[in-house]
Write a protein that holds these residues in place. Structure first.
Motif, PDB file in Angstrom:
ATOM      1  N   GLY A 177       4.000  -6.181  -7.693  1.00 52.61           N
ATOM      2  CA  GLY A 177       3.888  -4.779  -8.068  1.00 52.61           C
ATOM      3  C   GLY A 177       5.176  -4.019  -7.825  1.00 52.61           C
ATOM      4  N   ALA A 178       5.071  -2.703  -7.844  1.00 48.87           N
ATOM      5  CA  ALA A 178       6.246  -1.842  -7.740  1.00 48.87           C
ATOM      6  C   ALA A 178       6.477  -1.386  -6.302  1.00 48.87           C
ATOM      7  CB  ALA A 178       6.064  -0.625  -8.644  1.00 48.87           C
ATOM      8  N   ILE A 179       7.691  -0.922  -6.065  1.00 49.02           N
ATOM      9  CA  ILE A 179       7.994  -0.278  -4.785  1.00 49.02           C
ATOM     10  C   ILE A 179       7.370   1.112  -4.818  1.00 49.02           C
ATOM     11  CG2 ILE A 179       9.836   0.585  -3.288  1.00 49.02           C
ATOM     12  CD1 ILE A 179      11.672  -1.523  -4.485  1.00 49.02           C
ATOM     13  N   PRO A 180       6.506   1.441  -3.860  1.00 44.37           N
ATOM     14  CA  PRO A 180       5.857   2.758  -3.893  1.00 44.37           C
ATOM     15  C   PRO A 180       6.889   3.894  -3.849  1.00 44.37           C
ATOM     16  CG  PRO A 180       4.769   1.325  -2.308  1.00 44.37           C
ATOM     17  CD  PRO A 180       6.031   0.631  -2.718  1.00 44.37           C
ATOM     18  N   SER A 181       6.773   4.806  -4.787  1.00 40.38           N
ATOM     19  CA  SER A 181       7.694   5.953  -4.798  1.00 40.38           C
ATOM     20  C   SER A 181       7.491   6.838  -3.587  1.00 40.38           C
ATOM     21  CB  SER A 181       7.496   6.757  -6.090  1.00 40.38           C
ATOM     22  OG  SER A 181       6.158   7.226  -6.181  1.00 40.38           O
ATOM     23  N   PRO A 195       0.828  -1.220   0.000  1.00 43.98           N
ATOM     24  CA  PRO A 195       0.000   0.000   0.000  1.00 43.98           C
ATOM     25  C   PRO A 195       0.857   1.264   0.000  1.00 43.98           C
ATOM     26  CG  PRO A 195      -0.746  -1.557   1.682  1.00 43.98           C
ATOM     27  CD  PRO A 195       0.580  -2.063   1.190  1.00 43.98           C
ATOM     28  N   PRO A 196       0.730   2.100  -1.014  1.00 48.19           N
ATOM     29  CA  PRO A 196       1.491   3.365  -1.012  1.00 48.19           C
ATOM     30  C   PRO A 196       1.180   4.229   0.203  1.00 48.19           C
ATOM     31  CG  PRO A 196       0.542   2.932  -3.178  1.00 48.19           C
ATOM     32  CD  PRO A 196      -0.060   1.938  -2.245  1.00 48.19           C
ATOM     33  N   ALA A 197      -0.032   4.038   0.776  1.00 47.17           N
ATOM     34  CA  ALA A 197      -0.446   4.861   1.917  1.00 47.17           C
ATOM     35  C   ALA A 197       0.409   4.618   3.153  1.00 47.17           C
ATOM     36  CB  ALA A 197      -1.919   4.593   2.236  1.00 47.17           C
TER      37      ALA A 197
END
Length: 991
Positions: free
Chosen positions: A215-219, A194-196
């Motif tokens: 998925g991706a590593i959240p920026s 979760p990017p949050a």
């Protein structure tokens, strides 16, 4: 029923506790109903009641105040309410009780390191004062309750690691404003991160490693101002590392290892990471150079970048990391060619705390600098294996006095071993195999009292085996494939813990020492291909743990000891080509036809029927019919001798390797054939019968006499070009690989010929079953003067052929007598019979692998670069060991060739066929597949009426299969089992 009884028992007990506690509250003047202290006691007793056995909680009873119970701590302000429950490592089993949710003043709950099962009860969300929650190292399952994030706003520390939790990370965890450490590692969590979570502005530690996150590593992680430790390794993350990541100046440690991440590190990657101490980026798809800015992260002490595609030279600036203790750069494309490329190595001498330096399986070449002796005296492990490094070992290597692990194997080192190696008294692992070391083995190696594994195989060592060598505590000694002479020292008995002893392919003479029977733990003994004489010592019968015994190709004599049949663990025994006499035992290993080889011993008799030996004299009938039997026996002996001679000719001058294949069966069962017969069969090797020609031989169509049917007459005769370097090695490799292989999708060998021609020159040929439909190459790339329509393969036929090849590889790698690496999978080596069934042929570069206790060992053939450029795996170009992964790469290129109709060897592809396909798939497959398959892909339907979408989907699946098999990192390539499963599904859909 048992669970139901347990539930009702627990419920009834809890009900009694409730009644009892209520009675205590209303009757005891010393307890106020408003205090709820009794409620805490009840909650604790209810929790205990759910635990089947809790010996450490035995004192939890009403005879003592609950605040004095083990693991319980109470506060002083609120009438002794429970504020802390610390039961970590209490050996508790059972479920986490929902009654714990009634401890409303609880600030710390630690149940870590127990055997708790079941789910995390959502009732824990009622503990609104909770600051610390530790449920790690249990066996909890199910999802993380959302209530934890919704209600526990005071939570600072949450550790749910080392369980079996599943599902996604609840977004509600990003709503914990005070959270400083969040640990969820080693679970089965899935979904994206979760990017949050970047809302947790107080977060210092985030452990999410070893789950199934994708998925991706959240920026947004770059916005965490206090983040110190971030571990994301062991997941399925993809994409690149966000640029914002390199600006987290508070970062001290991060791990993204074992994912599917790619991209490069920016040149200034480490300019804003002054506090970084450890980084783990290994086992990904990163590429490009290592930034020189790494020197700015001056606190670094662990750097793991291995198993990536990093390239270029190692920057000398890495030597400015004075705290460096571990540098792992193995399995990369990093290189060194010139002396200046090794400047980093000299610079590392400034790293006085360096303990581990791993540069193996890369592209380091040139001469190893003498500065290796000036590395840190703290160095424990040094391995530069599987490179092309040359030069000699410096005499001052003894400066590395604390070295324990030393691996220079599979390089090009020369010269003799310095006697100073004996001063490395802490060594317990030394591997120098597959180099060009020469001279005598230094007797000073006997000073290595801690040595457990010594591998000196596949070099040019000469002289006698030093007696001192057996003064160590070695469990594995490998001296094979050298030029050692003299006898095996009696002192071998000093190695009481010896498990493996390999001395095959030397010039050892004398008798097998009887003292070897004192090596009670010995499991593998390989002494084949020497000139040992005498008898097999009966003391070998004492080795009850012996599993493999190979004494073949010596001058041993006498009877075969019956004691060997009593060795219950012995599953492979090779006594071939000696001078043994007398009766062969019939019990134990001797009763297993696949476990024993005794051919080439003309005076043996008896044994089990599968050995096909003549009866012993004591077994012959004593009457007039004996005279009739004698000629038959002589005939059988003559046949065995003939077959033995053929086998010797096939085995002569075999290229040495670390161990031999576990099967040494001769060409028994194949008819003998002479040079003159082959001349006649091929019409004097006429050019009209020439089917093709390669580096090591030419293949002719032939017709043998005396067969029962016309179809059986046709053969393909491969005549070796013995004047070409490597041709003889190719011949022995092919014979060695094929003599025991039997599979529908392998070319069948009819026989072999090892003779001299009419001019007195050596002649070698292998006779194969004839394949009337030629090679797959001929169908994919027909000659201009051939009718294209007659040489076309539809998509079903191509899939079927690829599936046949996959079945062949699966057999070679996993199901044959020993694992075989073909090393030259390509379309010209895929041959098609009359029914268009594909057969894999040309085993001239094959290697046989034998799995030992610790090693994957190569066969006796070694012919330099493995395979054909365009098909060969990239790691072969770096001189790496042949492996089944290499065959899978070649197979992947074969798939791409079969679908596109393009040769991997075509020079028109600037960056290769694989890159051409990768780029082409972004624009649709119609422009990159074979034009004979793409007809109709630009329209709604194909010529045969099939839908455009259906055919396109199949082609895309095939191309993706080819790309997956030909990935650059060997460990990321598909297995044969998965290939077969996917192709079978495609073929079934096409039917």
């Amino acid at each position: 029923m048992a669970r139901a009884m347990m539930f009702f028992s627990s419920f009834f007990f809890s009900l009694l506790l409730s009644i009892h506690s209520y009675a205590m509250i209303i009757s005891s003047p010393g307890r106020s109903s408003s205090s709820n202290g009794a409620g805490d006691e009840l909650a604790l007793l209810s929790f205990k009641s759910t635990l089947p056995s809790a010996l450490q909680l035995a004192s939890w009873n009403t005879s003592g105040h609950y605040c004095s119970w083990p693991g319980v701590a109470c506060g002083s302000r609120h009438l002794q309410r429970v504020v802390s429950l610390r039961l970590g490592s209490f050996n508790l089993s059972g479920h986490v009780s929902p009654f714990l949710g009634n401890l409303s003043f609880l600030r710390e709950l630690d149940l870590g390191d127990n055997q708790l099962v079941g789910q995390i009860p959502p009732e824990l969300g009622r503990l609104v004062r909770l600051q610390v929650l530790n449920l790690s190292y249990n066996q909890l399952q199910g999802e993380i309750p959302a209530e934890i994030g919704i209600s526990l706003k005071n939570l600072v520390y949450l550790n749910l690691g080392q369980n079996s939790l599943s599902g996604e990370i609840p977004p509600s965890l990003s709503e914990l404003p005070l959270m400083e450490q969040l640990t969820l590692y080693y679970n089965r969590l899935s979904g994206e991160i979760p990017p949050a979570l970047s809302n947790l502005t107080n977060l210092r530690v985030l452990h999410l490693d070893f789950n199934m996150l994708s998925g991706a590593i959240p920026s947004s992680f770059g916005l965490l101002p206090s983040l110190s430790r971030l571990t994301l390794g062991g997941n399925n993350l993809s994409g690149t590392i966000p640029d914002s990541f390199w600006n987290i100046s508070s970062l001290t440690s991060y791990s993204v290892q074992q994912n599917m991440l790619n991209g490069t590190m920016p040149p200034d990657a480490f300019s804003n990471l002054p506090n970084l101490q450890s980084m783990f980026m290994d086992h990904n798809f990163f590429h490009g150079p290592i930034p020189r800015s790494i020197a700015n992260a001056s606190e670094l002490w662990i750097v793991q970048l291995g198993s990536n595609s990093f390239s270029g030279i190692v920057p000398p600036e890495i030597g400015r990391l004075t705290n460096l203790q571990r540098l792992v750069l193995l399995e990369t494309l990093l290189e060194a060619k010139e002396p200046k490329d090794w400047e980093f190595f000299t610079a590392l001498t400034n790293c006085s705390q360096l303990q581990f330096l791993e540069l193996g399986v890369s592209r380091f070449g040139g001469i190893l600098p003498d500065s290796v002796s000036n590395l840190s005296t703290s160095l424990i492990q040094l391995n530069v294996n599987d490179n092309t490094i040359s030069g000699s070992i410096p005499d001052d290597i003894s400066n590395l006095k604390n070295l324990q692990y030393f691996d220079l194997s599979k390089n090009s080192f020369t010269g003799s071993l310095p006697s100073s190696l004996g001063n490395l008294t802490e060594l317990n692992y030394m591997n120098l195999e597959s180099n060009s070391f020469s001279g005598r083995i230094p007797s000073t190696l006997g000073n290595l009292g801690m040595l457990e594994l010594l591998v000196l195989s596949s070099n040019n060592f000469a002289g006698q085996v030093p007696v001192e060598l057996f003064n160590s505590t070695a469990v594995s000694v490998d001296l094979s494939y050298n030029n050692l002479e003299g006898s095996i020292p009696q002192e071998i008995s000093n190695l009481k813990g010896l498990i493996e002893f390999y001395a095959q392919w030397n010039k050892l003479s004398g008798e097998i020492p009887s003292t070897i029977g004192e090596c009670q733990l010995l499991q593998n003994l390989h002494l084949q291909n020497n000139i040992l004489n005498g008898t097999i010592p009966s003391s070998l019968g004492q080795l009850q743990g012996l599993e493999n015994l190979d004494l073949s190709n010596n001058n041993l004599s006498g009877e075969i000891p019956k004691l060997l049949g009593n060795l219950s663990m012995l599953y492979y025994l090779n006594l071939s080509f000696n001078n043994f006499v007398g009766q062969v035992p019939t019990f134990g290993v001797f009763a297993n036809a696949t476990a024993i080889s005794i051919q080439g011993n003309d005076m043996l008799c008896g044994g089990t029927p599968h050995m096909h030996l003549p009866p012993c004299s004591s077994q012959l009938p004593k009457n007039k019919h004996t005279l009739v039997v004698i000629p038959i026996v002589l005939s059988l002996v003559a046949t065995v001798v003939a077959l033995a001679l053929l086998y010797i000719m096939l085995r002569i001058r075999c290229k040495k390797s670390r161990t031999e294949t576990s099967s040494t069966t001769s060409m028994q069962g194949h008819p003998l054939i002479s040079y003159s017969q082959l001349v006649k069969a091929t019409d004097g090797f006429s050019s009209t019968n020439l089917l093709g020609s390669g580096a090591f031989g030419s293949v002719y169509r032939g017709e043998l006499d005396g067969q029962s049917s016309e179809s059986a007459n046709l053969v393909a005769v491969k005549v070796l070009k013995l004047q070409n370097p490597g041709a003889l090695k190719s011949f022995t490799a092919e014979c060695e690989a094929l003599r025991n292989l039997r599979h529908r999708n392998l070319v069948k060998i009819v026989t072999a010929c090892s003779s001299i021609d009419t001019r007195g020159n050596d002649f070698r040929a292998i006779v194969f079953e004839f394949m009337p439909n030629g090679s797959l190459e001929g169908w994919l790339h027909p000659d201009a003067n051939e009718e294209t329509e007659q040489r076309n393969l539809n998509i079903l036929e191509r899939v079927t052929i690829l599936l046949d090849v996959a079945y062949a590889l699966d057999y070679l790698h996993c199901h044959g007598p020993a694992p075989v690496v073909h090393c030259d999978i390509k379309s010209s080596n895929v041959l098609l019979d009359a029914d268009m069934v594909a057969h894999v042929g040309d085993f001239g570069l094959a290697r046989i692998l034998v799995e030992g206790n610790s090693f994957l060992q190569e066969s006796s053939s070694s012919i330099g670069f493995r395979g054909t450029i365009g098909y060969a795996a990239p790691e072969y170009g770096a001189g790496n060991t042949s492996s089944t992964h290499g065959d899978i790469y070649s197979y992947g290129m074969l798939v791409l060739e079969t679908v596109t109709g393009e040769r991997p060897t075509d020079s028109k592809f600037m960056h290769g066929l694989r890159e051409y396909v990768e780029l082409g798939m972004h624009d649709g497959v119609a422009d990159i597949v074979d034009t004979r398959l793409s007809l109709g892909l630009h329209t709604d339907t194909a010529a045969d009426g099939s839908s455009h979408k259906g055919r396109t989907d199949f082609l895309v699946s095939l191309l993706r299969l080819g790309l997956s098999c030909s990935q650059e990192m060997p460990s990321n390539r598909m297995s044969t089992g998965d290939i077969i499963k996917e192709l079978s599904a495609i073929r079934q859909s096409l039917l």
